[in-house]
Design an enzyme around this catalytic site. Structure first.
Site, PDB file in Angstrom:
ATOM      1  N   LYS A  43       0.873  -1.418  -0.190  1.00  0.00           N
ATOM      2  CA  LYS A  43       0.073  -0.141   0.127  1.00  0.00           C
ATOM      3  C   LYS A  43       0.975   1.192   0.011  1.00  0.00           C
ATOM      4  O   LYS A  43       1.993   1.214   0.474  1.00  0.00           O
ATOM      5  CB  LYS A  43      -0.778  -0.032   1.222  1.00  0.00           C
ATOM      6  CG  LYS A  43      -2.174   0.897   0.978  1.00  0.00           C
ATOM      7  CD  LYS A  43      -3.223   0.463   0.079  1.00  0.00           C
ATOM      8  CE  LYS A  43      -4.439   0.233   0.545  1.00  0.00           C
ATOM      9  NZ  LYS A  43      -5.520  -0.518  -0.035  1.00  0.00           N
TER      10      LYS A  43
HETATM   11  N1  GLU Z   1      -7.101  -0.451  -3.601  1.00  0.00           N
HETATM   12  C1  GLU Z   1      -7.709  -1.526  -3.679  1.00  0.00           C
HETATM   13  C2  GLU Z   1      -7.831  -2.461  -2.817  1.00  0.00           C
HETATM   14  O1  GLU Z   1      -7.749  -1.777  -1.419  1.00  0.00           O
HETATM   15  C3  GLU Z   1      -7.161  -2.417  -4.824  1.00  0.00           C
HETATM   16  C4  GLU Z   1      -5.839  -2.465  -4.977  1.00  0.00           C
HETATM   17  C5  GLU Z   1      -5.260  -3.007  -6.343  1.00  0.00           C
HETATM   18  O2  GLU Z   1      -6.319  -3.219  -7.246  1.00  0.00           O
HETATM   19  O3  GLU Z   1      -4.241  -3.202  -6.196  1.00  0.00           O
HETATM   20  O4  GLU Z   1      -7.970  -3.566  -2.614  1.00  0.00           O
END
Ligand code: GLU
Length: 412
Positions: free
Chosen positions: A105
């Protein structure tokens, strides 16, 4: 009462899964430690010439099952601890859905609403160049999250590509279609929440047709969830945005039109309510699809929904979770309910690698297959191990990462 941080919550959930799986102290050490943490300063030249410094983060929590994967969040309150917590959740989410990824993240502590389009672009590009050494299609693949969208992904892809000297679409997912994005990615998280809601209703013996729903949030996840459920014949009775909630609209489609035209939910003929009133509505399904900490010790007590489906990441604190369990409310946890986004991100990355793009139907049916498989695995584990769905989901995700660790062994 002290509020638990997102990291405390994530660690508590991990500890519980480690205990339930009977893993060792060594396993706990390996699983509870993020692999790579990067904090960067992101200078931004404002349109008026002033220079401001922002804090940027990227956490690669795990790379055991593949390159790390996860979104980039632009939000004023994001910090390193929250980024670690969200990267940890991505790790279990990718393992639960059996995608060949670790978890990551990133983010910048900024309110994107305070930025002009050009400022947002400069900030995104500078952040990308600061984290450039650790991202890449084989290393770590960012995607949109709260406060970012396909525009940010286009700028990230371009910044990375300009530095590489050639076009590298697979470095991020959630891109515009013309840059190598996937059909169905924009609605994917909401589509997955829809599948989870319908299946949870069936699991509880409730007919989805005509079932009532309240959705907290009307953004990338909330909107697609609400419209998807309405299209399937469920009755969405209330939605909210950061400024408050609304009920009494004739359809989600009408409300969305008003919302995009006027920038608020105060559509004539509707009734305003508070966020808390929305959470406490007597509905079949309550969907927190905004930020974390929506369902807490304080707000959980008044919840009357039969099912909670977590569209957001970490919307429920452990104390809130215990109250929901005591009330007999079924919670479909975030790492299952909102996994549609990263599942279609995975499809996008596969398509970019192969330079071969799928039809919308293909994306939809493959998403459905993975969601249904994961859903059934969680339901079966919860039943056979007599644990909550959240515990079951974490047991599956954490168990897969632990097994991969063991098989790879420790270097040197
Ligand atoms: N931000 C989204 C999540 O928390 C998608 C992450 C992604 O597609 O890599 O799952």
């Amino acid at each position: 009462m002290t509020m638990e941080s997102a990291l405390d919550t994530a660690r508590e959930q991990l500890q519980r899964a480690v205990d339930l799986l009977g893993l060792s102290e060594n396993d706990w050490q390996t699983l509870s430690t993020p692999r790579r943490i990067l904090e960067v300063a992101v200078p931004l030249r404002r349109d008026n010439g002033d220079v401001e410094m922002y804090k940027g983060f990227r956490v690669q929590y795990s790379t055991t099952r593949g390159p790390s994967k996860g979104g980039v969040r632009f939000h004023p309150s994001i910090d390193m601890d929250e980024t670690v917590a969200l990267a940890m959740l991505m790790t279990w989410k990718c393992a639960l859905t059996n995608l060949p990824y670790g978890g990551a993240k990133g983010g910048i502590a900024v309110d994107p609403k305070d930025l002009s389009e050009r400022e947002n672009e400069r900030l995104t590009r500078r952040y990308t160049s600061e984290i450039l050494p650790i991202i890449g299609p084989e290393r770590d693949i960012p995607a949109p999250d709260v406060g970012t969208d396909e525009r940010n992904m286009a700028w990230m892809m371009d910044t990375y590509s300009v530095n590489a000297g050639y076009s590298v679409p697979g470095v991020v997912t959630g891109k515009p279609i013309v840059l190598g994005g996937s059909l169905g990615r924009t609605s994917a998280t909401g589509d997955g929440v829809v599948i989870s809601s319908v299946e949870a209703l069936k699991a509880r013996g409730i007919n989805p047709a005509g079932a009532t729903v309240a959705v907290q949030g009307f953004g990338k996840v909330g909107y697609w969830t609400a419209i998807g459920l309405e299209n399937l014949g469920l009755k969405v009775v209330a939605v909210s945005d950061v400024n408050g909630a609304v009920t009494g609209f004739s359809s989600v489609a009408d409300l969305w039109k008003y919302f995009t035209d006027h920038g608020n939910l105060n559509m004539p003929g509707t009734d305003a309510m508070t966020q808390e009133e929305l959470l406490h509505l007597e509905v079949d399904v309550l969907i927190p699809a905004a930020l974390s900490d929506a369902i807490t010790e304080k707000t959980a007590v008044g919840i009357k929904a039969k099912i909670v489906v977590e569209g957001a990441n970490a919307p429920t604190t452990p104390a809130g979770d215990r109250i929901l369990i005591d009330k007999g409310i079924l919670t479909v946890p975030d790492i299952l309910a909102n996994s549609g986004g990263v599942i279609v991100s995975y499809f996008e990355w596969v398509q970019d690698k192969q330079n071969y793009f799928w039809s919308a139907e293909e994306v939809k049916s493959n998403l459905n297959e993975i969601m249904m498989r994961s859903f059934k695995e969680v339901e079966n584990t919860a039943t056979t191990k007599k644990v909550s769905w959240r515990e079951a989901a974490h047991m599956i995700g954490v168990g897969r990462v632990a097994e991969a660790h063991k098989l790879r062994g420790l270097y040197p």
